[in-house]
Scaffold this active site. Structure first.
Site, short mmCIF file in Angstrom:
data_model
loop_
_atom_site.label_atom_id
_atom_site.label_comp_id
_atom_site.label_asym_id
_atom_site.label_seq_id
_atom_site.Cartn_x
_atom_site.Cartn_y
_atom_site.Cartn_z
N ASP A 6 6.84 2.94 -4.28
CA ASP A 6 6.01 2.19 -5.28
C ASP A 6 6.71 2.12 -6.56
O ASP A 6 8.06 2.48 -6.67
CB ASP A 6 4.75 3.06 -5.54
CG ASP A 6 3.67 2.55 -6.11
OD1 ASP A 6 3.89 1.27 -6.34
OD2 ASP A 6 2.71 3.05 -6.01
N GLU A 8 5.33 2.95 -10.12
CA GLU A 8 5.06 3.60 -11.14
C GLU A 8 6.02 5.14 -11.53
O GLU A 8 6.09 5.47 -12.38
CB GLU A 8 3.69 3.96 -11.20
CG GLU A 8 2.66 2.79 -11.65
CD GLU A 8 2.46 1.93 -10.37
OE1 GLU A 8 1.65 0.92 -10.63
OE2 GLU A 8 2.87 2.21 -9.26
N HIS A 58 4.30 -1.78 -4.17
CA HIS A 58 3.69 -2.07 -5.67
C HIS A 58 3.21 -3.30 -5.56
O HIS A 58 3.89 -4.43 -5.52
CB HIS A 58 5.01 -1.87 -6.60
CG HIS A 58 4.39 -1.89 -7.90
ND1 HIS A 58 3.45 -0.95 -8.66
CD2 HIS A 58 4.67 -3.04 -8.87
CE1 HIS A 58 3.39 -1.59 -9.78
NE2 HIS A 58 4.00 -2.75 -9.88
N HIS A 102 2.98 7.87 -7.81
CA HIS A 102 2.47 8.37 -8.86
C HIS A 102 1.22 9.35 -8.63
O HIS A 102 0.94 9.25 -7.37
CB HIS A 102 2.22 7.37 -9.80
CG HIS A 102 1.27 6.41 -9.10
ND1 HIS A 102 -0.18 6.38 -8.96
CD2 HIS A 102 1.44 5.27 -8.44
CE1 HIS A 102 -0.61 5.57 -8.29
NE2 HIS A 102 0.31 4.60 -7.87
N HIS A 114 -3.13 6.22 -11.59
CA HIS A 114 -4.48 5.66 -11.08
C HIS A 114 -4.49 5.56 -9.50
O HIS A 114 -3.55 6.44 -8.93
CB HIS A 114 -3.84 3.96 -11.46
CG HIS A 114 -2.97 3.43 -10.72
ND1 HIS A 114 -1.67 3.48 -10.91
CD2 HIS A 114 -2.75 2.55 -9.66
CE1 HIS A 114 -0.97 2.89 -10.16
NE2 HIS A 114 -1.48 2.31 -9.36
N GLU A 133 -3.08 7.96 -3.81
CA GLU A 133 -2.20 7.24 -2.85
C GLU A 133 -1.39 8.21 -1.97
O GLU A 133 -1.27 7.59 -1.07
CB GLU A 133 -1.17 6.02 -3.69
CG GLU A 133 -2.38 5.09 -4.39
CD GLU A 133 -1.49 4.09 -5.26
OE1 GLU A 133 -0.37 3.93 -5.26
OE2 GLU A 133 -2.35 3.65 -6.24
#
Length: 278
Positions: A6, A8, A58, A102, A114, A133
């Site tokens: 990902d 972030e 992502h 993240h 998020h 996630e």
């Protein structure tokens, strides 16, 4: 070996503009994302891996630089992948590594925190428990019998990984002071940390951790908008459990991951229309 990457939680990044084109710093962000991924891939091969599959986890999946990724790996890239962040993972893999991850939505000091979507989703629940996630992807790997060997990202993501998985290996490349600000480990050193952390993790399978969630699986999504919830409830099998909440129950966890992707597509279309909504 499977590596899901990902953005972030990548070293050096704190600004939403760095996460999406054509934002200021996005191209450099893609280079940093690829360098963090390469650190894990290089460690995997140095640890004896025969095959390494890397998936771009992502956004639209067009972030990892195909021209800069380690030439020995297989890169899974592009939008609308059926299993999204887990595309390419199956039961043949020994272990999964999560890089650039993240913390879930609402986590204090979680950099760019998020869950799945930054604006459209308030919270996601898996069998009644709040899930980010990390939990969602680890649970999918768990249904395939694949343990998690490492999570790399910001400090809050590492804390969440240990909350979900127990004593799993982690590498923190930054420590959030707010959602968009952090104390950063300079990327060159952060990538050394990812390499060393991955090497140690792969040398110690006793620390690999599986995530077991009992079937049937119920996915609950708390949306920011009544319009999104109502539109997603049109999908067969999805029911509206409140003005802004949808639920879906299945005995096949792959359907959970696939549904998240479909709902995100719907949510993104409604949320990005420019209209004001509740």
């Amino acid at each position: 070996m499977f590596v899901s990457v990902d953005m972030e939680g990548v070293s050096g990044l704190t600004d939403p503009e760095e996460m999406r084109a054509p934002g200021r710093g996005y191209e450099r962000g893609c280079e940093l994302m690829t360098a963090d991924a390469n650190a894990a891939v290089r460690a995997a091969y140095d640890a004896g891996a025969d095959t390494v599959v890397v998936t771009d986890a992502h956004g639209m999946g067009r972030n990892l630089r195909a021209d800069l990724i380690d030439r020995r790996c297989t890169l899974v890239r592009g939008p609308y992948k059926p299993m999204r962040m887990a595309e390419g993972l199956d039961a043949s893999f020994d272990v999964a590594l999560y890089v650039g991850y993240h913390a879930r939505a609402g986590t204090p000091r979680g950099v760019l925190n998020h869950t799945w979507m930054g604006r459209e989703i308030h919270n996601v629940y898996l069998n009644g428990e709040v899930a980010g996630e990390i939990r969602l992807m680890a649970a999918y790997a768990g249904t395939l019998g694949v343990p998690v060997g490492l999570v790399a990202g910001d400090q809050a993501a590492c804390d969440e990984a240990r909350e979900v998985l127990g004593d799993v290996a982690t590498v923190a490349v930054k420590k959030g002071s707010d959602r968009y600000a952090a104390e950063l480990v300079p990327p060159a050193r952060a990538q050394e940390m990812i390499y060393e952390g991955t090497r140690r993790a792969l040398a110690d399978p006793a620390r690999w951790r599986g995530c077991t969630v009992p079937a049937p699986y119920t996915l609950g999504i708390e949306w920011s908008s009544t319009a999104i919830a109502q539109s997603c409830a049109v999908i067969p099998g999805v029911k509206q459990a409140g003005p802004r909440v949808t639920e879906f129950t299945t005995s096949d966890y792959a359907e959970i991951v696939g549904l998240l992707g479909v709902c995100a597509t719907i949510g993104g279309e409604i949320g990005c229309t420019g209209l004001h909504y509740d």
